[in-house]
Scaffold this motif. Structure first.
Motif, mmCIF file in Angstrom:
data_model
loop_
_atom_site.group_PDB
_atom_site.id
_atom_site.type_symbol
_atom_site.label_atom_id
_atom_site.label_comp_id
_atom_site.label_asym_id
_atom_site.label_seq_id
_atom_site.Cartn_x
_atom_site.Cartn_y
_atom_site.Cartn_z
ATOM 1 N N ARG A 108 26.746 104.444 -15.926
ATOM 2 C CA ARG A 108 27.588 105.678 -16.275
ATOM 3 C C ARG A 108 27.051 106.598 -17.201
ATOM 4 O O ARG A 108 26.637 106.295 -18.251
ATOM 5 C CB ARG A 108 29.002 105.049 -16.963
ATOM 6 C CG ARG A 108 29.909 104.549 -15.735
ATOM 7 C CD ARG A 108 30.785 103.626 -16.865
ATOM 8 N NE ARG A 108 31.896 104.454 -17.318
ATOM 9 C CZ ARG A 108 32.854 105.268 -16.891
ATOM 10 N NH1 ARG A 108 32.946 104.930 -15.575
ATOM 11 N NH2 ARG A 108 33.590 106.020 -17.565
ATOM 12 N N SER A 109 27.065 107.833 -16.529
ATOM 13 C CA SER A 109 26.569 108.948 -17.588
ATOM 14 C C SER A 109 27.625 109.695 -18.012
ATOM 15 O O SER A 109 28.347 110.140 -17.380
ATOM 16 C CB SER A 109 25.634 109.600 -16.571
ATOM 17 O OG SER A 109 26.172 110.353 -15.817
ATOM 18 N N ASP A 110 27.606 109.757 -19.349
ATOM 19 C CA ASP A 110 28.740 110.113 -20.211
ATOM 20 C C ASP A 110 28.317 111.804 -20.173
ATOM 21 O O ASP A 110 27.251 112.068 -20.963
ATOM 22 C CB ASP A 110 28.917 109.820 -21.476
ATOM 23 C CG ASP A 110 29.561 108.340 -21.348
ATOM 24 O OD1 ASP A 110 30.265 107.971 -20.390
ATOM 25 O OD2 ASP A 110 28.950 107.606 -22.164
ATOM 26 N N GLY B 121 13.106 109.514 -11.252
ATOM 27 C CA GLY B 121 14.629 109.331 -10.908
ATOM 28 C C GLY B 121 14.822 108.320 -9.764
ATOM 29 O O GLY B 121 16.052 108.124 -9.588
ATOM 30 N N SER B 122 13.693 107.363 -9.121
ATOM 31 C CA SER B 122 13.909 106.638 -8.033
ATOM 32 C C SER B 122 14.337 105.371 -8.456
ATOM 33 O O SER B 122 14.731 104.431 -7.742
ATOM 34 C CB SER B 122 12.632 106.746 -7.201
ATOM 35 O OG SER B 122 11.760 106.074 -8.035
ATOM 36 N N GLY B 123 14.533 105.003 -9.900
ATOM 37 C CA GLY B 123 14.871 103.880 -10.392
ATOM 38 C C GLY B 123 13.883 102.699 -10.794
ATOM 39 O O GLY B 123 14.302 101.458 -11.305
ATOM 40 N N LYS B 124 12.648 103.502 -10.948
ATOM 41 C CA LYS B 124 11.753 102.320 -11.634
ATOM 42 C C LYS B 124 11.925 101.791 -12.879
ATOM 43 O O LYS B 124 11.938 100.548 -13.104
ATOM 44 C CB LYS B 124 10.160 102.922 -11.535
ATOM 45 C CG LYS B 124 9.801 103.681 -10.120
ATOM 46 C CD LYS B 124 8.423 104.434 -10.367
ATOM 47 C CE LYS B 124 8.605 105.429 -11.107
ATOM 48 N NZ LYS B 124 9.314 106.745 -10.690
ATOM 49 N N SER B 125 12.073 102.617 -14.014
ATOM 50 C CA SER B 125 12.402 102.133 -15.098
ATOM 51 C C SER B 125 13.617 101.422 -15.296
ATOM 52 O O SER B 125 13.922 100.376 -16.001
ATOM 53 C CB SER B 125 12.543 103.203 -16.378
ATOM 54 O OG SER B 125 11.340 104.023 -16.212
ATOM 55 N N THR B 126 14.511 101.628 -14.407
ATOM 56 C CA THR B 126 15.906 100.983 -14.445
ATOM 57 C C THR B 126 15.674 99.538 -14.034
ATOM 58 O O THR B 126 16.137 98.578 -14.573
ATOM 59 C CB THR B 126 17.079 101.583 -13.629
ATOM 60 O OG1 THR B 126 17.147 102.960 -14.016
ATOM 61 C CG2 THR B 126 18.142 100.737 -13.813
#
Ligand SMILES: Nc1ncnc2c1ncn2[C@@H]1O[C@H](COP(=O)(O)OP(=O)(O)OP(=O)(O)O)[C@@H](O)[C@H]1O
Ligand SMILES: [Mg+2]
Length: 256
Positions: free
Chosen positions: A13-15, A47-52
């Motif tokens: 969730r981005s606030d 932004g492709s989700g690597k760090s996530t």
């Protein structure tokens, strides 16, 4: 120790400052595994989700769906009875920022050694700190310095030495050389490769740089908008990419 990432989904969730909170599906239906001592590359655009994915593996971000498992080979299902720190350690792009500016290298290492090897005497802790500095090819006199007195490459080597203290099965490296001068990058990549070959530490190498990943990894996973679009042996991904994004990455390397 084998890492299994099974059908992982992560919603964040981005606030937003104005307006309502937005949900970002940062990772969708991602499955892969890393065997003991294996090196796997994770590439993909910003932004492709690597760090996530890295954060979920490290246990700092929860999975929304699916799961992450560490499994001792030859054992049945169920998490092994070992501390999280011994399963995986993380190496960051900004090594200097990951070190406490007020602690000399010797104290920084000593603190973590005391935590993970509480039975060692002060003298043994000191010896272990010096041994770790040698392991990452740093001179022992580095131990007397503060982080601000280290070059970027030296700081990254200290961060790697610190990460080795719990003797982790897996090193998750998130853009470990992106902030470094090109002349220093190769040395750090060689060190990571050497640790894998000689200490059996598995690697998850996250990078935009296909050349660096190809040099180090057995297999490559390509991520786009949170999903795996291509995965396979490093050689075949680089010689015959099938996805448009992978082709663009290969072309970018060819042009160097
Ligand atoms: N804390 C957060 N809250 C909300 N959204 C986030 C958060 N962190 C990351 N995101 C979003 O999740 C998506 C994946 O981000 P992530 O940082 O994993 O990408 P990345 O592949 O590591 O990118 P880069 O190569 O730039 O480091 C992006 O859309 C990003 O904006
Ligand atoms: Mg990232």
């Amino acid at each position: 120790m084998r890492l299994e990432v099974d059908n992982l989904g992560v919603s964040l969730r981005s606030d937003q400052m104005l307006g309502r909170a937005r949900t970002v599906h940062a990772v969708k239906r991602v499955s892969f595994s890393i065997d003991t001592g294996e090196a796997v590359g994770l590439v993909g655009e910003s932004g492709s989700g690597k760090s996530t994915i890295a954060r979920v593996i490290m246990g700092v971000v929860p999975a929304s769906t699916g799961e992450i498992r560490f499994r001792q080979e030859g054992h049945g299902p169920g998490q092994p009875k070992t501390s999280r720190a011994k399963l995986a350690q993380m190496i960051f792009q900004d090594a200097a920022a990951s070190l406490n500016p007020r602690l000399k290298v010797s104290s920084a290492l000593n603190q973590v050694i005391a935590l993970h090897h509480p039975k060692l005497s002060a003298r043994e802790r000191e010896a272990m700190g010096l041994r770790l500095l040698r392991r990452v090819a740093l001179d022992e006199n580095i131990s007397d310095r503060f982080p601000r007195e280290l070059s970027g490459g030296q700081a990254q080597r200290v961060a790697i030495a610190r990460a080795l203290i719990p003797e982790p099965s897996l090193l998750v490296c998130d853009e470990p050389v992106s902030a470094l001068d090109v002349s220093v990058q190769a040395g750090i990549l060689r060190l990571l490769d050497d640790l894998r070959r000689n200490s059996g530490t598995a690697l998850l190498m996250i990078s935009h740089d296909l050349a660096a990943v190809r040099a180090l990894c057995d297999r490559i996973i390509v991520l786009k908008e949170g999903e795996i679009v291509e995965a396979g042996p490093a050689g075949s991904i680089c010689s015959s990419p099938t996805h448009a994004y992978t082709k663009a990455l290969v072309d970018a390397v060819a042009q160097l």
